[in-house]
Design an enzyme around this catalytic site. Structure first.
Site, PDB file in Angstrom:
ATOM      1  CD  GLU A 410      -2.367  -1.400   2.747  1.00 59.76           C
ATOM      2  OE1 GLU A 410      -2.183  -0.496   3.582  1.00 59.76           O
ATOM      3  OE2 GLU A 410      -2.956  -2.459   3.005  1.00 59.76           O
ATOM      4  CG  LEU A 439      -6.404  -0.160   2.882  1.00 66.11           C
ATOM      5  CD1 LEU A 439      -5.039   0.494   2.971  1.00 66.11           C
ATOM      6  CD2 LEU A 439      -7.469   0.811   3.377  1.00 66.11           C
ATOM      7  CD  GLU A 441      -3.346  -4.677   5.594  1.00 65.17           C
ATOM      8  OE1 GLU A 441      -2.970  -3.484   5.525  1.00 65.17           O
ATOM      9  OE2 GLU A 441      -4.547  -5.016   5.707  1.00 65.17           O
ATOM     10  CD  GLN A 463       0.284   1.890   4.674  1.00 58.39           C
ATOM     11  OE1 GLN A 463      -0.534   2.166   5.559  1.00 58.39           O
ATOM     12  NE2 GLN A 463       0.316   2.507   3.508  1.00 58.39           N
ATOM     13  CG  PHE A 464       1.410   0.863  10.642  1.00 57.26           C
ATOM     14  CD1 PHE A 464       2.367   1.646  11.279  1.00 57.26           C
ATOM     15  CD2 PHE A 464       0.612   1.456   9.678  1.00 57.26           C
ATOM     16  CE1 PHE A 464       2.522   2.983  10.962  1.00 57.26           C
ATOM     17  CE2 PHE A 464       0.761   2.789   9.346  1.00 57.26           C
ATOM     18  CZ  PHE A 464       1.717   3.564   9.991  1.00 57.26           C
ATOM     19  CE1 TYR A 467      -3.239  -0.433  10.887  1.00 57.35           C
ATOM     20  CE2 TYR A 467      -2.365   0.222   8.750  1.00 57.35           C
ATOM     21  CZ  TYR A 467      -2.964   0.552   9.952  1.00 57.35           C
ATOM     22  OH  TYR A 467      -3.291   1.855  10.220  1.00 57.35           O
ATOM     23  CG  HIS A 512      -0.734   3.599  13.348  1.00 54.90           C
ATOM     24  ND1 HIS A 512      -1.911   4.114  13.847  1.00 54.90           N
ATOM     25  CD2 HIS A 512      -0.903   3.515  12.011  1.00 54.90           C
ATOM     26  CE1 HIS A 512      -2.746   4.346  12.847  1.00 54.90           C
ATOM     27  NE2 HIS A 512      -2.157   3.991  11.729  1.00 54.90           N
TER      28      HIS A 512
END
Length: 738
Positions: A410, A439, A441, A463-464, A467, A512
């Site tokens: 992403e 978007l 995962e 991204q994190f 996630y 996050h």
């Protein structure tokens, strides 16, 4: 002669009465382009599949078979197999034995009954799994084995389909011919799983934008999921107008209708490079699996009605209607196949079984292959820089050196990633190699698994870390198990970069900032690395890509978000956490440890942010006369515990600083391993994060290890040592490698 089971007695009764179920439309053979011999061949395949199901129950009653989930009622997928090429990769539903049997007819030298019965018997001679599970799969037939995790194979089928077009853009290559079509089958209950919906959405999303997606998704709709019925019309209503897909339907009980629809699906997918949803209506016979007794949740009238719709009876009627076989010949063929299956089964159950842990685990680690890296010719920018900058330089270099390397995630393209790590890469290498994904995962990981299975080496970005959790089964149930369940014949090498861990002040809270790594470290065969500084980040990433390319491993690199742009160590502007790029040949091998200092009063074992914190704490402690050393693990799996022990054995006290939660953290393994190697427990200590999520704002770090906490605990440990015996001595702290 075998004693007929009750299911067979009902078949014979219908056969002799001539009371055949008649399809809604009776197709003529020439209308659908199938010969009489082709119809007879498909019927024999159906019989082989059915008798495997029936005999599995006989074997289970004798303790010779262990997993009797069967294909009874779904045998129409034999016609689907015949419509596709044997080289088209097929990710199959667990009720698709007839598909595998039929495909084997197109490849010389196959022994599918023998192979499947070896799998039923969990024999070490099973050519696909080596006795590790009853799975449908064959390297020669391009059928990778699938796990039982619901719908988990759909995302990778989407990824494999996407990879075909990608290889064409890269100039050719891969495991399958460039004009292949990917076939993926699943049940109507699996259709409702979020994983299935994500894969369908991703395939449609890509196709809607014009991306080639030669994919046929076969939904084998028998109207029930274990005991829960699928609403009438639900599948069709959900898919008929789905953007990006062609919807086709067929009567899966009718081989001619199924053949007609499968040929059309194959034509659309291969010629137009667009995804097709083939809705095959069928029936489930004999219950879900094993000891499932459908009498507990289905009315007797429903069970009787389903038995009357047996696809073998429908095919027997078609054979007689078209003058291919009469009832006597059909019964003779039925008994002949039954006897053949029984004979082969008696031989298969005598073959050797897995007996040792070593035999079971032999295929967890995939086999090696020749590397494909090109030599690096350009200069290396040696200007000291923080982690994000050096990672960007390393990724640029890797994409140049490995032409089959593909990045996906992403916002990694035009935006350059949330933290700028992938800046300018898409402009340099193109959107086909640096892919901005949707978007989801699950779809990102599935895309990578499919690409890896087709000879590419994907670098995926999540991204994190927080996630990852809604998609982690793509790693646990799919990526890490493929080599295991295929006896090393199939692999899906990949590198997954995940921004994670804590110490971000004022951003995101636990959405996050996630300090839980147990879910990754618990997966057999999966490798996990975590750098503490920019130079190590380059060394670990380059080794991760080498491992994926040459050793076909699945490697996760956890990149500490808080260190991406950290430049300083002790005071603002000191630039002590900026490092020079170590260059293209710098690879930090599994188990290779880092060391700072050689003091013997205290050893701190840590990783990631813990190294930065411990270095700050060391400055305070050394000013007080404490001689210490810091051991940086770098790799959080495949840890060389003997090496760790050697580095800390001569220290008076050992403190493990673990930024993950106390329960289920790496510190538990480290302490246990040191005790097993003879270190007294009173010299071993932990400082970990609390068993808590990470909050937002000023409290973001209060549950995590801190410089003050390390200093405080170290003082107490050194004081304990000083009371008991003299100092072991102090040497000047310096940076070194173990």
């Amino acid at each position: 002669m075998l004693e007929p089971l009750p299911q067979e007695q009902r078949f014979f009764a219908a056969l002799r009465s001539g009371d055949w179920p008649v399809p809604e439309r009776v197709w003529q053979l020439d209308e659908v382009g199938l010969s009489a011999s082709g119809l007879a061949e498909l019927f024999e395949t159906q019989l082989m599949s059915r008798h495997l199901d029936l005999h599995a129950r006989r074997l289970q009653a004798r303790g010779e078979a262990f997993y009797t989930i069967g294909s009874a009622g779904h045998e129409g997928n034999a016609a689907i197999a015949r419509a596709f090429r044997p080289t088209d990769p097929a990710f199959l539903h667990y009720r698709d034995a007839a598909f595998l049997l039929q495909r084997s007819r197109g490849v010389p030298g196959q022994t599918p009954l023998w192979d499947l019965l070896l799998s039923f018997a969990a024999s070490a001679d099973d050519p696909i799994s080596g006795g590790r599970h009853k799975v449908l799969g064959s390297k020669a037939l391009h059928i990778p084995p699938q796990t039982s995790t619901i719908a988990s194979h759909l995302p990778k089928a989407m990824g494999a389909s996407y990879s075909l077009g990608l290889w064409r853009r890269l100039g050719g290559g891969g495991e399958w011919p460039a004009d292949s079509v990917v076939v993926c089958s699943f049940g109507d209950a699996s259709f409702n799983h979020s994983t299935a919906q994500g894969a369908l959405n991703a395939a449609g999303w890509a196709a809607y934008q014009g991306a080639p997606m030669p994919l046929v998704m076969v939904c084998e709709d028998n109207g029930i999921g274990i005991s829960t019925p699928t609403p009438d019309g639900w599948i069709e209503a959900s898919m008929r107008s789905r953007p990006g897909f062609h919807y086709l339907a067929c009567d899966g009980l009718d081989l001619l209708d199924t053949w007609r629809a499968a040929c059309e699906a194959e034509r659309i997918a291969r010629c137009r490079k667009q995804p097709v949803f083939l809705h095959m209506r069928c029936v489930r016979l004999y219950g879900h699996a094993g000891s499932d007794a459908q009498q507990a949740y289905l009315a007797p009238a429903r069970i009787k009605a389903d038995e009357a719709r047996d696809p073998l009876l429908v095919t027997a009627g078609l054979l007689q209607h078209h003058g291919v076989l009469d009832a006597v010949a059909i019964e003779r063929l039925y008994r002949s196949v039954a006897e053949r299956v029984a004979y082969v089964a008696e031989e298969a159950i005598r073959r050797p079984k897995l007996e040792t842990a070593g035999q079971v685990m032999a295929s967890i680690v995939p086999p090696s292959r020749p590397g494909r890296a090109r030599p690096w010719q350009d200069e290396v920018d040696s200007t000291p820089a923080p982690m994000a900058k050096l990672l960007n330089q390393a990724l640029t270099r890797l994409m140049t050196r490995y032409p089959h390397l593909v990045m996906a995630g992403e916002d990694i393209g035009r935006k350059g990633g949330v933290y700028g790590v992938t800046q300018r890469l898409q402009a340099q290498f193109g959107p086909h190699r640096v892919i901005d994904t949707l978007l989801d995962e699950q779809s990102i990981l599935g895309l990578g698994i499919g690409m890896g299975q087709n000879g590419l080496v994907p670098i995926l970005e999540i991204q994190f870390l927080a996630y990852l959790h809604n998609a982690e089964d793509q790693l646990r149930g799919e990526a890490a198990t493929l080599s295991f369940f295929s006896n090393g014949q199939y692999t899906n090498p990949m590198v997954v970069r995940i921004a994670g861990l804590g110490y971000q002040k004022g951003f995101g809270g636990h959405f996050h900032n996630d300090n839980a790594l147990a879910v990754l470290r618990d997966i057999p065969g999966l490798l996990v690395a975590c750098p503490s500084n920019a130079a190590d980040a380059v060394g670990l990433l380059q080794e991760a890509v080498r491992l994926a390319d040459e050793e076909q491993r699945v490697v996760v690199v956890i990149e500490p978000i808080a260190l991406y742009h950290t430049r300083d160590l002790l005071e603002e502007g000191d630039q002590q956490w900026c490092f020079a790029d170590p260059g293209p040949e710098h690879c930090l091998a599994m188990g290779e440890l880092g060391q700072w200092g050689e003091g013997r009063d205290l050893a701190i074992v840590t990783y990631g942010n813990g190294v930065h914190l411990s270095r700050q704490a060391a400055a305070k402690l050394e000013a007080e006369g404490v001689a210490l050393r810091i051991v940086d693990l770098r790799w959080l799996t495949a840890i060389d515990h003997d090496a760790v022990h050697r580095l800390v054995a001569d220290c008076a006290q050992v403190l493990v600083v673990d930024e993950c939660r106390r329960s289920g953290s790496l510190s538990e393994e480290l302490i246990t391993a040191l005790v097993e190697r003879g270190m007294p427990s009173d010299r071993l200590h932990r400082l970990t994060a609390e068993d808590s999520f990470i909050p937002l704002g000023r409290a973001a770090t209060v549950t995590l290890p801190s410089v003050a906490g390390i200093v405080e605990q170290a003082r107490g440990l050194v004081g304990r040592k000083a009371k008991g015996r003299p100092s072991l001595g102090k040497t000047a702290a310096r940076s070194s490698e173990a």
